[in-house]
Design a protein around this motif. Sequence first.
Motif: not given
Length: 637
Positions: A611-615
């Motif tokens: 899973y990838h994520f960005t903030v």
Amino acid sequence: MLLHYLPSRISLPLNPPHFHTLPSTSLSLLLLPKERMIPTMSSSSSSASSSVKNSQKEEDEEQEKVAQALKYHHQTKHSFTNYARGPRGLDWANQPNPFRRYISAPLIPLQHFPTEKQTSPVADAPLYSSLFHSLPPPKPISHSTISQLLYDSLALSAWKTTGFSTWSLRVNPSSGNLHPTEAYLIAPPIQSLSDSPFIAHYAPKQHSLELRATIPSGFFPKFFPDNSFLIGISSIFWREAWKYGERAFRYCNHDVGHAIGAIAMAAATLGWDVKLLDGFGYKDLEKLMGLQIFPDFKIPSRPIKGKFPDIEFEHPDCLILVFPNGSNQFDVNYKELSSAVNEFSNLEWKGRPNSLSKEHVCWGIIYRTAEAVKKPLTVQKGKFPVDQFQSSEICSENSYKGFTIREVVKKRRSAVDMDGVTVMERQTFYQILLHCLPSGKGEKHRRQLALPFRALSWDAEVHAAMFVHRVVGLPKGLYFLVRNEGHLEELKTATRSEFKWEKPEGCPDGLPLYELVTGDYQELAKRLSCHQDIASDGCFSLGMVAHFEPTLSEMGAWMYPRLFWETGVLGQVLYLEAHAVGVSATGIGCFFDDPVHELLGFRGSKFQSLYHFTVGGPVLDKRIMSLPAYPGPSIDA
């Protein structure tokens, strides 16, 4: 949650660093039985021989199930030259209804609550950051508290409209906003809800309970502590497969994790603890939630389109026990509990499920994999583990904007774009990561004791490889957050030899964050996440890396979806943390799996990115209007 944006296909290699092709995993090896010493046969050893054969058969069957999980995982990877199989376009005429209803089941309305803290008592909605330090005293189970739990975890948060399109958003995020996750309340008698113990389906559009059945009066007193109840979670794979094809099984399990995290946070607001009842088997969950009403589904050998109403069945995922914080350990007799639940098939079940689409496409590998990873009943001995609440470490309490928990969960959104400008202070970055750790203050990180990870029943298996883009006081580059410190040496050995593995400047002692290599990785982060700008335009982005094949081999194929659940819980924390400090976040399910592994130096399947994520700072689309969650429009989508 932003998932699976598919740009035009390219075959562009990455550089730097240099990437080469990984050898494929040999699934046939998993089907070979392990070497073992078999005793010499004799008349006196026939019983032992039979036992060995049964044990061997069970082991071979388990290896076949693990092989199926690995086959699915590798078949559904995206690469630079090919995407996982899915629909070539969206069949809008058959977009699934996002709201399951049980037609003719009695509908019990729940209470609504103000979002803004100016009109809400502090005791009703504590500050978001305070929950990581300690939980408030537990409130009694009532119509009001059950309403609040569901309102702050699984309810609608808003409606959006632009042009001729109107759609709902929910407190719990979902891949593509498709919401495959359904929830069931199994509870003792509650005044104004039911005079008898009952099972009800939660209808988020109405913020109401649909009463499905009443259950024997002795069920809760016999098996569970006072002032406790259960929440069951299930998935409708078709909702995700409509858009994402074969990769949908991954996304459904991300969403299960997000729902677990959302429920854990909302329960904490009420002074309640939560824990998965992971001794239960698939069949027990099916009977407990009344999902045996769905007919058996015959899995086709290839993807096929047509009218398959059976494909809209609900797959029971997990059962969550909700109980007062500070409870002592108690007995859960899974064997007797399973026998009691077996009788639920004879209950008078109310309501029939609504139809979601007229036509469907069946991606068979989803259902074969779901079959392989079903968990059997495990008769656990000893007390049910109730670990003492462990507070999270603090390094920058001032980073939070003073929002209540309800303000954070209700205003959470998945950013569609990041502005590429917003920066984050280093101490804020460290504070966010401290809340991403499983074990809490003063602990060597391994066991899941801190909120909301304490809901999970296994040691942490998921880490984070991080791209730092815009964090003031921290060099741009590639970093690694080790969430189970027992894996540290294994990770160092498995990754590239040139990585530094050094603690960055100012990093708190209790934060196992390591600098691997410095440099501008914005373009690389974008390419790895299916060429999406959002992965490079935030303050930081990351890939969640699971201790993968060893976990499945050791614990069983049923851990495959649970690894995704853990990423979903971690993603839920990142969503809430981002909004609590004044920025935004987005989950990214579309990424190039093996190129991510190449970047890190991983070989084979020991570690896998799930899973990838960005903030970062969101870009707001002013063309889209927001409408209140309740009362909402009369349409379903």
